[in-house]
Design an enzyme around this catalytic site. Structure first.
Site, PDB file in Angstrom:
ATOM      1  N   GLY A 236       0.780  -1.243   0.000  1.00  0.00           N
ATOM      2  CA  GLY A 236       0.000   0.000   0.000  1.00  0.00           C
ATOM      3  C   GLY A 236       0.804   1.282   0.000  1.00  0.00           C
ATOM      4  O   GLY A 236       0.318   2.304   0.479  1.00  0.00           O
TER       5      GLY A 236
ATOM      6  N   ASN B  74       1.517   3.054  -2.624  1.00  0.00           N
ATOM      7  CA  ASN B  74       0.813   4.000  -3.508  1.00  0.00           C
ATOM      8  C   ASN B  74      -0.409   4.578  -2.810  1.00  0.00           C
ATOM      9  O   ASN B  74      -0.688   5.774  -2.933  1.00  0.00           O
ATOM     10  CB  ASN B  74       0.430   3.332  -4.831  1.00  0.00           C
ATOM     11  CG  ASN B  74       1.567   3.365  -5.828  1.00  0.00           C
ATOM     12  OD1 ASN B  74       1.919   4.421  -6.341  1.00  0.00           O
ATOM     13  ND2 ASN B  74       2.180   2.207  -6.063  1.00  0.00           N
TER      14      ASN B  74
ATOM     15  N   GLU C  51       6.265   6.491  -9.044  1.00  0.00           N
ATOM     16  CA  GLU C  51       4.845   6.117  -8.935  1.00  0.00           C
ATOM     17  C   GLU C  51       4.144   7.037  -7.951  1.00  0.00           C
ATOM     18  O   GLU C  51       3.023   7.489  -8.174  1.00  0.00           O
ATOM     19  CB  GLU C  51       4.705   4.658  -8.471  1.00  0.00           C
ATOM     20  CG  GLU C  51       5.190   3.634  -9.473  1.00  0.00           C
ATOM     21  CD  GLU C  51       4.901   2.200  -9.028  1.00  0.00           C
ATOM     22  OE1 GLU C  51       3.840   1.945  -8.429  1.00  0.00           O
ATOM     23  OE2 GLU C  51       5.750   1.318  -9.281  1.00  0.00           O
TER      24      GLU C  51
ATOM     25  N   HIS D  60       1.150   0.865 -13.228  1.00  0.00           N
ATOM     26  CA  HIS D  60       1.951  -0.304 -13.595  1.00  0.00           C
ATOM     27  C   HIS D  60       3.425   0.104 -13.632  1.00  0.00           C
ATOM     28  O   HIS D  60       3.766   1.168 -14.169  1.00  0.00           O
ATOM     29  CB  HIS D  60       1.498  -0.826 -14.959  1.00  0.00           C
ATOM     30  CG  HIS D  60       2.227  -2.068 -15.349  1.00  0.00           C
ATOM     31  ND1 HIS D  60       1.957  -3.302 -14.792  1.00  0.00           N
ATOM     32  CD2 HIS D  60       3.258  -2.260 -16.215  1.00  0.00           C
ATOM     33  CE1 HIS D  60       2.785  -4.203 -15.294  1.00  0.00           C
ATOM     34  NE2 HIS D  60       3.582  -3.604 -16.159  1.00  0.00           N
TER      35      HIS D  60
ATOM     36  N   MET E 291      -3.725  -7.102  -7.526  1.00  0.00           N
ATOM     37  CA  MET E 291      -3.169  -8.143  -8.374  1.00  0.00           C
ATOM     38  C   MET E 291      -4.240  -9.059  -8.980  1.00  0.00           C
ATOM     39  O   MET E 291      -4.066 -10.273  -9.041  1.00  0.00           O
ATOM     40  CB  MET E 291      -2.125  -8.946  -7.592  1.00  0.00           C
ATOM     41  CG  MET E 291      -0.909  -8.106  -7.237  1.00  0.00           C
ATOM     42  SD  MET E 291      -0.266  -7.237  -8.695  1.00  0.00           S
ATOM     43  CE  MET E 291       1.276  -6.600  -8.103  1.00  0.00           C
TER      44      MET E 291
ATOM     45  N   ILE F  54      -7.221  -9.135 -12.379  1.00  0.00           N
ATOM     46  CA  ILE F  54      -7.678  -8.450 -13.580  1.00  0.00           C
ATOM     47  C   ILE F  54      -9.183  -8.311 -13.469  1.00  0.00           C
ATOM     48  O   ILE F  54      -9.894  -9.298 -13.226  1.00  0.00           O
ATOM     49  CB  ILE F  54      -7.283  -9.244 -14.836  1.00  0.00           C
ATOM     50  CG1 ILE F  54      -5.753  -9.273 -14.923  1.00  0.00           C
ATOM     51  CG2 ILE F  54      -7.875  -8.616 -16.089  1.00  0.00           C
ATOM     52  CD1 ILE F  54      -5.223 -10.164 -16.000  1.00  0.00           C
TER      53      ILE F  54
ATOM     54  N   ASN G  18      -5.287   2.534 -13.106  1.00  0.00           N
ATOM     55  CA  ASN G  18      -4.328   1.532 -12.643  1.00  0.00           C
ATOM     56  C   ASN G  18      -2.919   2.123 -12.748  1.00  0.00           C
ATOM     57  O   ASN G  18      -2.672   2.997 -13.568  1.00  0.00           O
ATOM     58  CB  ASN G  18      -4.429   0.274 -13.516  1.00  0.00           C
ATOM     59  CG  ASN G  18      -3.509  -0.833 -13.036  1.00  0.00           C
ATOM     60  OD1 ASN G  18      -3.366  -1.070 -11.835  1.00  0.00           O
ATOM     61  ND2 ASN G  18      -2.851  -1.504 -13.971  1.00  0.00           N
TER      62      ASN G  18
HETATM   63  C1  GAR Z   1       3.601  -1.062  -7.437  1.00  0.00           C
HETATM   64  O1  GAR Z   1       4.920  -1.074  -7.907  1.00  0.00           O
HETATM   65  C2  GAR Z   1       2.624  -1.134  -8.592  1.00  0.00           C
HETATM   66  O2  GAR Z   1       3.033  -0.406  -9.712  1.00  0.00           O
HETATM   67  C3  GAR Z   1       2.611  -2.600  -8.866  1.00  0.00           C
HETATM   68  O3  GAR Z   1       2.607  -3.204  -7.604  1.00  0.00           O
HETATM   69  C4  GAR Z   1       3.273  -2.360  -6.680  1.00  0.00           C
HETATM   70  C5  GAR Z   1       2.360  -2.113  -5.515  1.00  0.00           C
HETATM   71  O4  GAR Z   1       3.045  -1.441  -4.500  1.00  0.00           O
HETATM   72  N1  GAR Z   1       1.485  -2.992  -9.644  1.00  0.00           N
HETATM   73  C6  GAR Z   1       1.510  -3.945 -10.563  1.00  0.00           C
HETATM   74  O5  GAR Z   1       2.511  -4.596 -10.819  1.00  0.00           O
HETATM   75  C7  GAR Z   1       0.197  -4.186 -11.275  1.00  0.00           C
HETATM   76  N2  GAR Z   1       0.422  -4.930 -12.481  1.00  0.00           N
HETATM   77  P1  GAR Z   1       2.268  -0.787  -3.292  1.00  0.00           P
HETATM   78  O6  GAR Z   1       1.367  -1.871  -2.693  1.00  0.00           O
HETATM   79  O7  GAR Z   1       3.351  -0.385  -2.339  1.00  0.00           O
HETATM   80  O8  GAR Z   1       1.483   0.381  -3.814  1.00  0.00           O
END
Ligand code: GAR
Length: 201
Positions: A12, A14, A174, A109, A90, A92, A107
């Protein structure tokens, strides 16, 4: 004010960056709920720490992906959600969910899409040998990491990068572009024209 729901499966960070932007008033929005498919997701703890409603909705108790998504839609409906933010979610999302929230799902990525969609995007970039990668915020459509691109940020790859060091540098970007994309949405500045997202002044 824009009412946001966050879908997250993991730690979490992001989500935290969005919370921080709201708290320092650079983003005018309210996170009405955080939903996870993982009961141990750090994202749920982070939400609770900030007094944001947080729910683990267990996929296994709904029999099918479609019923699972209906359950999520029901919760979001109760909260009057305007924008669904996938932050390390994670799964779709299926056709019905995407159609229900058409143009209202974002989203993030960890690659410069359309390169390296799917799992382990940072590893894919290292294995391919590209010199630059980065991250992408996009609207979700029915494909995997294929929807119209809103913002991207570039990260250069160092010779001694590991998957972890690269992922960390991408993550810093991000945390900048996701709140910014949501801000643009909240100010009605994003206009989708086919595959393109025009950012209005
Ligand atoms: C982030 O790097 C995000 O871009 C990626 O998972 C991580 C989540 O981090 N998402 C994907 O790979 C989706 N295909 P977080 O839980 O610390 O936000």
């Amino acid at each position: 004010m824009l009412k946001i729901a966050v879908l997250a499966s993991g730690r979490g960070s992001n989500l935290q960056s969005i919370i921080n932007s709201i708290e320092k008033a650079s983003l005018s929005a309210e996170i009405r709920i955080v939903v996870s498919d993982n009961k141990d997701a750090g994202a749920l703890d982070k939400a609770r720490k900030h007094n944001i409603a947080a729910r683990f909705i267990e996929p296994a108790s709904y029999g099918s992906e479609s019923n699972y998504e209906k359950a999520i839609i029901k919760v979001f409906e109760e909260k009057g959600i305007d924008l669904v933010v996938m932050a390390g979610f994670m799964r779709i999302l299926g056709k019905d969910f995407i159609e229900y929230y058409q143009g209202q799902i974002m989203n993030i990525h960890p690659s410069l899409l359309p390169s390296f969609p799917g799992l382990h995007a940072q590893r894919q970039a290292l294995e391919y040998g590209v010199k630059y990668t980065g991250c992408t915020v996009h609207f979700a459509d029915q494909g995997m990491d294929t929807g119209p691109i809103i913002l991207q940020a570039v990260v250069s790859i160092k010779d001694n990068d590991t998957e972890e060091s690269l992922a960390n540098r991408i993550l810093e970007k991000e945390h900048v572009i996701y709140p910014e994309a949501i801000r643009l949405y909240s100010e009605n500045k994003l206009q989708v024209k086919g595959r393109k997202v025009i950012i209005k002044e």
